[in-house]
Design an enzyme around this catalytic site. Sequence first.
Site, mmCIF file in Angstrom:
data_model
loop_
_atom_site.group_PDB
_atom_site.id
_atom_site.type_symbol
_atom_site.label_atom_id
_atom_site.label_comp_id
_atom_site.label_asym_id
_atom_site.label_seq_id
_atom_site.Cartn_x
_atom_site.Cartn_y
_atom_site.Cartn_z
ATOM 1 N N ARG A 1 46.787 31.669 45.476
ATOM 2 C CA ARG A 1 45.356 31.891 45.671
ATOM 3 C C ARG A 1 44.653 30.554 45.501
ATOM 4 N NH1 ARG A 1 46.545 35.838 47.845
ATOM 5 N NH2 ARG A 1 45.947 37.992 47.441
ATOM 6 N N GLU B 1 37.544 31.115 50.849
ATOM 7 C CA GLU B 1 37.961 31.410 52.234
ATOM 8 C C GLU B 1 36.852 32.142 52.990
ATOM 9 O OE1 GLU B 1 41.773 33.373 52.122
ATOM 10 O OE2 GLU B 1 42.598 31.783 50.874
ATOM 11 N N HIS C 1 45.673 31.025 55.698
ATOM 12 C CA HIS C 1 46.149 32.197 54.917
ATOM 13 C C HIS C 1 47.082 33.098 55.744
ATOM 14 C CE1 HIS C 1 45.070 34.808 51.191
ATOM 15 N NE2 HIS C 1 46.318 35.025 51.585
HETATM 16 C C1 GLV Z 1 48.208 37.840 50.456
HETATM 17 O O1 GLV Z 1 47.587 36.883 50.212
HETATM 18 C C2 GLV Z 1 48.752 38.734 49.496
HETATM 19 O O2 GLV Z 1 48.388 38.690 48.306
HETATM 20 O O3 GLV Z 1 49.580 39.567 49.895
#
Ligand code: GLV
Length: 323
Positions: free
Chosen positions: A241, A270, A288
């Site tokens: 993250r 984001e 992402h």
């Molecule tokens: C994506 O970022 C997830 O947490 O699956």
Amino acid sequence: MSEKVIVAREIPDAGLRILREAGHEVITLSDASQPPPSHGDLFSALPGAAALLTTVTEKIDAGVLGAAGRRLRIVSNMAVGYDNIDVEAATQRGITVTNTPGVLDETTADTAFMLLLAAARRLGEGERLLRAGEWHAWGPKQLVGPDVWGKTLGIVGLGRIGEAVARRARGFGMKILYHARSEKPGAEAELQAERSELEDLLRDSDFVSIHTPLNEGTRHLIGARELSLMGESAVLVNTSRGPVVDEAALADALAEGTIFAAGLDVYEEEPKVHPKLMELDNVVLAPHIGSASIETRDKMASVAAENVVAALRGETPPNAVNS
Ligand code: GLV
């Protein structure tokens, strides 16, 4: 009994099919070409819904949960991370929160390794040069970067994804260090991984890959001081993250050559990316896409849908993160 299920974003058919075959009324708020639903969209769609299927782009706070009314029994996040959901507020209202663990580990590990290789070997920079028509000849000193094979990889957070990255690294003959709250005897035996304090890991690793969830303990875990412990040939990879890394400090470290390069799949705000990072050549920026393989997104959608169906049947869903 047929219930109203709100699906925030258009998810793969594999998941929609499971919801429909269970007889539920499925309302998708935004299709694949549209932006994520706003807070307002969620507020107006939720009253009367028994389930809400979300993705990482929806922030589910106490206000949204309150707007849903008493029928809402589950928020099923189609992601392994669930920092976008106020789990405490959900628990207080008796709402189950679920995630999709176990189905995206290998794919996300592939993404981490892709970024690691691309950042070290300057793939983005090379492609930009070529596409700009500025590649004139093979060059003995052109676009050289550090070798990956045989080096030391430090993994911050050795959960399922971290272990999958470590297995890949072993294939590259790398030595593995890890930093985790608890000892991982299995990984130590299978992968010859050595547990390390964070500071030592940062000092001793050529590559650092982050695989810790975001919580108050990990926010800005990697900041200016931590980056200064890494070497000038070191590479940082983040597929967990964004807020785990202080993006402004990372941009400074990359600009000043404190570290060699970075590969990022996640950002603090984001879809915004720190403007200074956008200017730098020594960072590979992915939007992402950690779990974005066809097979894995089908599995994530199926798991998220199965969690909804179980909750609406009155069962504890397989992936409840609260109870
Ligand atoms: C994506 O970022 C997830 O947490 O699956």
